[in-house]
Scaffold this active site. Structure first.
Site: not given
Ligand SMILES: NC(=O)c1ccc[n+]([C@@H]2O[C@H](COP(=O)([O-])OP(=O)(O)OC[C@H]3O[C@@H](n4cnc5c(N)ncnc54)[C@H](O)[C@@H]3O)[C@@H](O)[C@H]2O)c1
Length: 270
Positions: A124, A192, A221
């Site tokens: 992001a 993240n 950010h």
């Molecule tokens: N790199 C970045 O800039 C950035 C930005 C936003 C989010 N993220 C990260 O990306 C990830 C996904 O974000 P999101 O908004 O889609 O989250 P979300 O909560 O909407 O979806 C995550 C999904 O993963 C599933 N899940 C969780 N743990 C699991 C596991 N061990 N095995 C299988 N499935 C699992 C959950 O059931 C859920 O459906 C998060 O960790 C979030 O923090 C990163």
């Protein structure tokens, strides 16, 4: 050969990635999905024209060229070992997990041993291109200020452990200041990008400031980096994902753009 993608995590980011592939916006095939919450995975599959399979992690890895992690920091060790251990490329969205030095070493060693690539999208934020270039010289300090509506911090360990009442915040309030390593454990679903900055800055200090502002609806950010190259400042006002206010829409778009850059012949930017 069409790139076969296996998706782990069918939440806000996973859904956007799956839809983009399904619409033909990435020249690749989504072959399988996995989510520890089966309902989430089934819901995602319902909306697609293609027919990826709903598989357990090991089977998903077996049938994929690249595994995309969009689940959680906790999922990263298992997904990384499964994918890289079988010689598959890996894209990690929950980048905060890699600030654990043991896991980072394991990921780097496995990728090197098996000849795999690990992709960490910009997420992001903007400005990683310049920071990457600056890292070839000397970076002295990077600061990240993240400002979100208080509801975007709900459930964070830092908030829960201290019993902070987010609904009582009535004006912009600094709720955390500290190094990136602490920030990603304190707010694993929010910053993240602090980890991505830290890994890009190659050991330079990354300080994080987190602000809760009840009057805003965007996730902001702001980054400032200083070094022998000069100074970079960037600011992004992100639209939050409608499915997950902690996540910005740009994060999902950056995952899609990274997948595109893997399959497209012309690579733009540093
Ligand atoms: N790199 C970045 O800039 C950035 C930005 C936003 C989010 N993220 C990260 O990306 C990830 C996904 O974000 P999101 O908004 O889609 O989250 P979300 O909560 O909407 O979806 C995550 C999904 O993963 C599933 N899940 C969780 N743990 C699991 C596991 N061990 N095995 C299988 N499935 C699992 C959950 O059931 C859920 O459906 C998060 O960790 C979030 O923090 C990163």
């Amino acid at each position: 050969m069409v790139l076969k993608i296996g998706l782990v995590g069918c939440g806000a980011i996973g859904l956007e990635i799956a839809r983009a592939i399904d619409r033909g916006e990435v020249e690749a095939e989504l072959v399988a999905v996995f989510d520890r919450n089966g309902d989430r995975a089934r819901e995602l599959l319902k909306g697609l024209r293609g027919k990826p399979r709903l598989l357990e992690l090991e089977e998903l890895v077996e049938g994929s060229d690249i595994v995309v992690e969009a689940a959680s920091q906790r999922a990263v060790p298992e997904v990384a070992r499964a994918a890289l251990g079988r010689g598959r490329d890996l894209m990690i969205m929950s980048v905060g997990a890699l600030l654990d030095p043991g896991l980072r070493r394991t990921v780097e060693e496995l990728a090197r041993d098996r000849g795999c690539r690990v992709y960490l999208p910009s997420g992001a934020i903007s400005g990683l291109d310049g920071l990457k270039s600056a890292g070839a010289g000397r970076i002295d300090i990077v600061t990240l200020t993240t400002t979100k509506n208080p509801r975007g911090f709900a459930g964070a360990p830092y908030i829960e452990d201290r019993g902070i009442d987010l609904s009582a915040i009535s004006k912009p309030t600094v709720i955390f200041e500290g190094p990136a390593e602490e920030a990603v454990s304190a707010f694993p679903a929010n910053v993240n990008v602090a980890a991505t900055l830290s890994l890009t800055a190659r050991g330079a200090r990354v300080r994080v400031r987190i602000v809760a502002d009840p009057d805003i609806e965007v996730n902001i950010h702001e980054i400032c980096a200083e070094g022998d190259f000069g100074r970079i400042t960037t600011r992004v006002e992100n639209v939050p994902s409608p499915r997950n206010p902690k996540t910005s829409r740009l994060a999902a778009l950056s995952a899609i753009a990274t997948l595109r850059s893997i399959v497209e012949p012309v690579k733009i930017g540093t």
